[in-house]
Write an enzyme that holds these catalytic residues in place. Structure first.
Site, mmCIF file in Angstrom:
data_model
loop_
_atom_site.group_PDB
_atom_site.id
_atom_site.type_symbol
_atom_site.label_atom_id
_atom_site.label_comp_id
_atom_site.label_asym_id
_atom_site.label_seq_id
_atom_site.Cartn_x
_atom_site.Cartn_y
_atom_site.Cartn_z
ATOM 1 N N ARG A 191 40.975 16.207 -11.720
ATOM 2 C CA ARG A 191 40.935 16.907 -10.287
ATOM 3 C C ARG A 191 39.587 16.526 -9.640
ATOM 4 O O ARG A 191 39.353 16.298 -8.445
ATOM 5 C CB ARG A 191 40.889 18.834 -10.815
ATOM 6 C CG ARG A 191 40.937 19.466 -9.529
ATOM 7 C CD ARG A 191 40.996 20.849 -10.254
ATOM 8 N NE ARG A 191 41.344 20.636 -10.963
ATOM 9 C CZ ARG A 191 43.186 21.172 -11.987
ATOM 10 N NH1 ARG A 191 43.865 20.891 -10.879
ATOM 11 N NH2 ARG A 191 42.939 20.930 -13.125
ATOM 12 N N THR A 192 38.714 16.747 -10.155
ATOM 13 C CA THR A 192 36.831 16.789 -9.682
ATOM 14 C C THR A 192 37.553 14.867 -9.145
ATOM 15 O O THR A 192 36.657 14.185 -7.875
ATOM 16 C CB THR A 192 35.827 16.769 -10.722
ATOM 17 O OG1 THR A 192 36.188 18.196 -10.977
ATOM 18 C CG2 THR A 192 34.407 16.559 -9.842
ATOM 19 N N LYS A 209 27.653 1.105 -24.973
ATOM 20 C CA LYS A 209 27.313 0.622 -26.243
ATOM 21 C C LYS A 209 25.896 0.548 -27.582
ATOM 22 O O LYS A 209 25.170 -0.248 -27.176
ATOM 23 C CB LYS A 209 27.543 -0.858 -26.402
ATOM 24 C CG LYS A 209 28.546 -1.519 -26.056
ATOM 25 C CD LYS A 209 29.135 -2.959 -26.230
ATOM 26 C CE LYS A 209 30.428 -2.768 -25.543
ATOM 27 N NZ LYS A 209 30.770 -4.909 -25.670
ATOM 28 N N ARG A 266 29.841 12.287 -13.609
ATOM 29 C CA ARG A 266 29.954 13.289 -14.282
ATOM 30 C C ARG A 266 29.907 13.288 -15.856
ATOM 31 O O ARG A 266 30.241 12.127 -16.171
ATOM 32 C CB ARG A 266 31.551 13.386 -14.559
ATOM 33 C CG ARG A 266 31.916 14.967 -15.606
ATOM 34 C CD ARG A 266 32.481 16.369 -14.800
ATOM 35 N NE ARG A 266 33.121 17.008 -15.481
ATOM 36 C CZ ARG A 266 33.319 18.141 -14.990
ATOM 37 N NH1 ARG A 266 33.028 18.424 -13.329
ATOM 38 N NH2 ARG A 266 33.727 19.123 -15.307
ATOM 39 N N HIS A 291 27.514 22.267 -10.854
ATOM 40 C CA HIS A 291 28.794 21.535 -10.056
ATOM 41 C C HIS A 291 28.682 21.852 -8.645
ATOM 42 O O HIS A 291 28.965 22.331 -7.711
ATOM 43 C CB HIS A 291 29.303 22.172 -10.770
ATOM 44 C CG HIS A 291 30.685 21.394 -10.616
ATOM 45 N ND1 HIS A 291 30.760 19.767 -10.059
ATOM 46 C CD2 HIS A 291 32.493 21.379 -10.356
ATOM 47 C CE1 HIS A 291 32.314 19.447 -10.012
ATOM 48 N NE2 HIS A 291 32.994 20.596 -10.392
#
Lengths: 304, 304, 304
Positions: free
Chosen positions: A54-55, A83, A104, A132
């Site tokens: 969604r974000t 890695k 995120r 957020h």
């Protein structure tokens, strides 16, 4: 000036700066045709170390709506990007490719760590349970657009106020405006944390466990989900759950111009029957989320 | 007018409407340079709830070839988009971001469910074993482009006619044109279902188990794959399998202008030696799939 | 002329052709504003059969920076693209959608196999342990840009020279210029293979196990990682490991204009303290990787 700034938590921006983003967001909504190529030639990285479709879609829609481009990753295993390399190295490398970075991350504090080495504008799209900030901007733009003002509002927050990152940030953000009153509606077990109540110091608030009794006094009702897992006493949950489901019976007790917001996804805390009520603006809210991200990207890139 | 319409199953469109899409598709193929920015400023969502890389790439190529943009998801776990939210809510939210929605879903009927709440043009990119209407449009554009006409054709369908969604839809779609004859070529166990034979009511058809005997009469040979798992009697499969593999020996018995189509991926039901035969058009067919999707997107967005 | 050519391994291009790519890369870095729409209307496929986020982001940044578009896949399960179809069929189909194909594949030789049927420009973005030619172009552009010339250089390669695909390719590529000397710095167990030493026939080289003793003679130090797993004798690893970590103590013994390169990701073989030394150019190197890919894409598409 917001050019080249980072947005890690909502109060990284002053009230004045936030207002400038909101003003731009409102103009974009009104005149989208003026903005479709504002970011032509600009490239944004969307680095999603955990899936948050969604974000991510909201950010990517925003950048595309401005004519900009996107590179990035979105899959849970994309941490294979590293890695074994440090988050700092990844950010440094990606900053060589793009003009702005959105990240995120599942770990609280990762946004701070990443932004510290980022020579470009950086947007935190959520770091664990921490912050957020674009959700908060979304909420503010929705309220400002539909109420005309962010001052002189009685704001109810209902549901899980203990763990809800969204309502904590919104309470703090709204407490910076004047004439604000809060009504915190939750079961005792999930009441607003003391730290948040301290943060909004000086702002009047009431705590109650009854949505039904308080809904009539609200200009804004911000709904959140109550999860069964949060209750130690499952019988208590069974006894309470329906009293926090918003349905038309409760809506009938609300003011005619009260707005219902929700950060989405909605599960069953708002009955589907409410969707067609004009006061239910949670889907419009999702669209304001796109507009506010468009405004934010423009401001951080220094584009007018 | 196709503007703002939904395409859930092939017969959602009238013959006239389908023809208008095909005409546009043919012009796009002829003059691609006229179309490279037709959808500038438009945004499409590709919501793939199951991976279908081929179909997704075709849609994304189509939108990019028109200058439009794309947001979406494609991974099996992308259903995490919902976190318990309904498909209806997801569609409603995404519709706040974009101008047109394409969805692939593993569940039969999901496209109906989604399109019912979608305020934007909606394209079903396959819902379980149910419908895959853009494959049918692909097949029609291929035939119309390379045969010049969709009328007066003898069409052989070969392979697994019992479970093949593609051939069911194509049979129905072609039955709406005139002068059509079908030759259904399959083992008894995998013959064309009665329901499809009723749907094409009035159109002449022959059923046979021999590709070799019937190939000489065809204008179109539509190949599909026969899967070993479909046979209860594995000996029967072993006995039959080679008779449904198209090779040059069989091609030598076909007309000079017969076309071979296949929805792809091809496994071993068409020998690689056939690829260089000019009658083998299954790879061109993939390209027509991109052109017809370009045409469809333009029509649904009301762009000329 | 590089138009419509394939790049599977570095020496598919002549020295002259490579130089033309590097020249263009240098101009792009200098005047990026001249290139932002050079590939408008062009579509590239990035087919990543194994995740390699860094390489994919570099290619996608490159194409976006040119105004071109991208379709593709990047997830480990994307091999579901094939559903049993051959790599040749996949390439043939994708070539119907796009203008240029970039492929990453876990299997050595897959790039040869794919390019053999590809009617479009094809770029190998790494096929197993075999080739990764755009990394070599990246290294060459970095050196040429920052040293001004690819001739008359003493190049140290340090670390795992036995298994390092990157250093093998770079040694071969640099051996085509004049006045080159190599210093191969590694533990005995990980020394440069005989085959590579034969390939660079005629070029002077020294082999040593001491970075400390040789660093003072170098114009370029190309660092790679030494993995513990490569050692049969773990005590030997413990004894050696620090002598191959580049830190400021060792940097103090190097020339003032020696450059440190690294293909990245860096784990701990270069101390973070070195990052702020102006001779540390491994992050710039990542950016040159984007510029050289921009140049390569333009050349293969025949765009000036």
């Amino acid at each position: 000036m917001l050019m080249n700034r980072h947005l890690v938590k909502p109060d990284d921006f002053s009230v004045e700066e936030i207002n400038s983003v909101l003003e731009l967001g409102m103009d974009i909504k009104k005149n989208p045709q003026n903005y479709f190529n504002k970011c032509e030639g600009k490239l944004m990285a969307t680095l999603f170390y955990e899936p948050s479709t969604r974000t991510r879609l909201s950010f990517e829609a925003a950048m595309n709506r401005l004519g900009g481009r996107i590179i990035g990753f979105s899959d849970p295993n994309a941490s294979s990007v590293s890695k074994g390399e440090t988050l700092e190295d990844t950010i440094t490398i990606v900053s060589k490719y793009v003009d702005i970075i959105t990240m995120r991350h599942p770990v609280s504090g990762a946004a701070n760590q990443a932004s510290a080495v980022c020579p470009l504008p950086f947007i935190n799209a959520g770091d664990g349970g921490n912050q957020h900030p674009t959700q908060t901007l979304t909420d503010l733009l929705t309220i400002k657009s539909l109420k005309g003002d962010l001052n002189n509002l009685t704001i109810g927050m209902c549901g899980d106020l203990k763990y809800g990152r969204t309502v904590h940030s919104l309470a703090k953000a709204m407490s910076r405006y004047s004439g604000i009153k809060f009504v915190f509606i939750s079961p005792d077990e999930l009441s607003m944390p003391k730290s948040v109540k301290e943060d909004i110091d000086g702002v009047e608030f009431i705590e109650t466990s009854s949505l039904e009794d308080s809904i009539g006094n609200l200009d804004i009702l911000y709904m959140t989900r109550i999860q069964r897992e949060r209750f130690e006493d499952k019988n208590e949950y069974e006894r309470l759950k329906d009293s926090y489901v918003l349905d038309m019976e409760k809506m009938d007790k609300a003011n005619k111009d009260m707005l219902v917001l929700h950060p989405l996804p909605r599960v069953n805390e708002i009955s589907v029957e409410v969707d067609s009520d004009p006061r239910a603006v949670y889907f419009e809210q999702a669209q304001y989320g796109m507009y506010v991200r468009m405004a934010l990207i423009m401001k951080l890139l220094g584009i007018d």
